[in-house]
Design a protein around this motif. Sequence first.
Motif, short mmCIF file in Angstrom:
data_model
loop_
_atom_site.label_atom_id
_atom_site.label_comp_id
_atom_site.label_asym_id
_atom_site.label_seq_id
_atom_site.Cartn_x
_atom_site.Cartn_y
_atom_site.Cartn_z
N ALA A 42 5.48 -3.03 -5.64
CA ALA A 42 4.55 -3.78 -6.49
C ALA A 42 3.34 -4.26 -5.68
O ALA A 42 2.20 -4.19 -6.16
CB ALA A 42 5.25 -4.96 -7.14
N VAL A 43 3.56 -4.74 -4.48
CA VAL A 43 2.46 -5.19 -3.62
C VAL A 43 1.56 -4.01 -3.27
O VAL A 43 0.32 -4.10 -3.35
CB VAL A 43 3.00 -5.89 -2.36
CG1 VAL A 43 1.89 -6.11 -1.34
CG2 VAL A 43 3.65 -7.22 -2.72
N ALA A 44 2.14 -2.88 -2.89
CA ALA A 44 1.36 -1.69 -2.55
C ALA A 44 0.51 -1.24 -3.74
O ALA A 44 -0.67 -0.90 -3.57
CB ALA A 44 2.27 -0.57 -2.08
N ALA A 83 -6.36 -1.00 -0.50
CA ALA A 83 -5.13 -0.38 -0.02
C ALA A 83 -4.95 -0.59 1.48
O ALA A 83 -5.87 -0.40 2.26
CB ALA A 83 -5.12 1.11 -0.35
N ARG A 84 -3.78 -1.01 1.85
CA ARG A 84 -3.38 -1.21 3.23
C ARG A 84 -1.95 -0.70 3.36
O ARG A 84 -1.20 -0.70 2.39
CB ARG A 84 -3.39 -2.70 3.61
CG ARG A 84 -4.74 -3.35 3.56
CD ARG A 84 -5.42 -3.16 4.92
NE ARG A 84 -6.59 -4.00 5.03
CZ ARG A 84 -7.82 -3.51 5.01
NH1 ARG A 84 -8.02 -2.24 4.84
NH2 ARG A 84 -8.85 -4.30 5.15
N PRO A 85 -1.53 -0.33 4.56
CA PRO A 85 -0.13 0.03 4.73
C PRO A 85 0.78 -1.16 4.43
O PRO A 85 0.45 -2.30 4.79
CB PRO A 85 -0.03 0.42 6.20
CG PRO A 85 -1.43 0.75 6.61
CD PRO A 85 -2.31 -0.14 5.78
N VAL A 86 1.86 -0.91 3.75
CA VAL A 86 2.84 -1.95 3.43
C VAL A 86 4.17 -1.53 4.04
O VAL A 86 4.62 -0.40 3.82
CB VAL A 86 2.99 -2.15 1.90
CG1 VAL A 86 4.09 -3.14 1.58
CG2 VAL A 86 1.67 -2.59 1.30
N LEU A 87 4.75 -2.40 4.83
CA LEU A 87 6.07 -2.14 5.41
C LEU A 87 7.10 -2.90 4.59
O LEU A 87 7.22 -4.11 4.70
CB LEU A 87 6.13 -2.59 6.86
CG LEU A 87 7.51 -2.53 7.51
CD1 LEU A 87 8.00 -1.09 7.60
CD2 LEU A 87 7.48 -3.17 8.88
N PRO A 88 7.83 -2.20 3.73
CA PRO A 88 8.87 -2.88 2.95
C PRO A 88 10.17 -2.98 3.75
O PRO A 88 10.66 -1.99 4.27
CB PRO A 88 9.05 -1.99 1.73
CG PRO A 88 8.68 -0.62 2.21
CD PRO A 88 7.67 -0.81 3.31
N ILE A 89 10.67 -4.17 3.86
CA ILE A 89 12.00 -4.39 4.44
C ILE A 89 12.89 -4.67 3.24
O ILE A 89 12.77 -5.72 2.59
CB ILE A 89 11.99 -5.56 5.43
CG1 ILE A 89 11.03 -5.25 6.59
CG2 ILE A 89 13.40 -5.82 5.95
CD1 ILE A 89 10.84 -6.40 7.55
N ALA A 90 13.72 -3.70 2.93
CA ALA A 90 14.51 -3.78 1.69
C ALA A 90 15.75 -2.90 1.82
O ALA A 90 15.96 -2.21 2.81
CB ALA A 90 13.66 -3.31 0.51
N ALA A 113 -3.58 -1.17 -4.04
CA ALA A 113 -4.25 0.10 -4.34
C ALA A 113 -5.15 -0.03 -5.56
O ALA A 113 -6.31 0.42 -5.54
CB ALA A 113 -3.22 1.20 -4.56
N PHE A 114 -4.66 -0.65 -6.62
CA PHE A 114 -5.46 -0.80 -7.83
C PHE A 114 -6.66 -1.71 -7.62
O PHE A 114 -7.68 -1.58 -8.29
CB PHE A 114 -4.61 -1.33 -8.98
CG PHE A 114 -3.62 -0.32 -9.51
CD1 PHE A 114 -3.99 0.99 -9.77
CD2 PHE A 114 -2.31 -0.69 -9.75
CE1 PHE A 114 -3.07 1.91 -10.25
CE2 PHE A 114 -1.38 0.23 -10.24
CZ PHE A 114 -1.77 1.52 -10.49
#
Length: 66
Positions: free
Chosen positions: A15-17, A26-33, A21-22
């Motif tokens: 959702a953050v990514a 846009a930036r790289p997002v590192l999801p820890i999940a 983007a919208f």
Amino acid sequence: MTCENHTVRGGLGEAVAATLAFAGKARPVLPIALPDEFLAAGALPTLHDRYGLSTDAVVSRVRAAC
């Protein structure tokens, strides 16, 4: 970077990514999940260790990314 007790697909990181983007930022997002797969059952501390969501694992990922 996002951190959540949810699968990586359809979660906060995604959702953050999409929001970035919208918005044209846009930036790289590192999801820890959690991985997007069937997960084992058990006590939360055990599962957090197994799937990389323990405090130590999260701190290590954040340090490695910076």
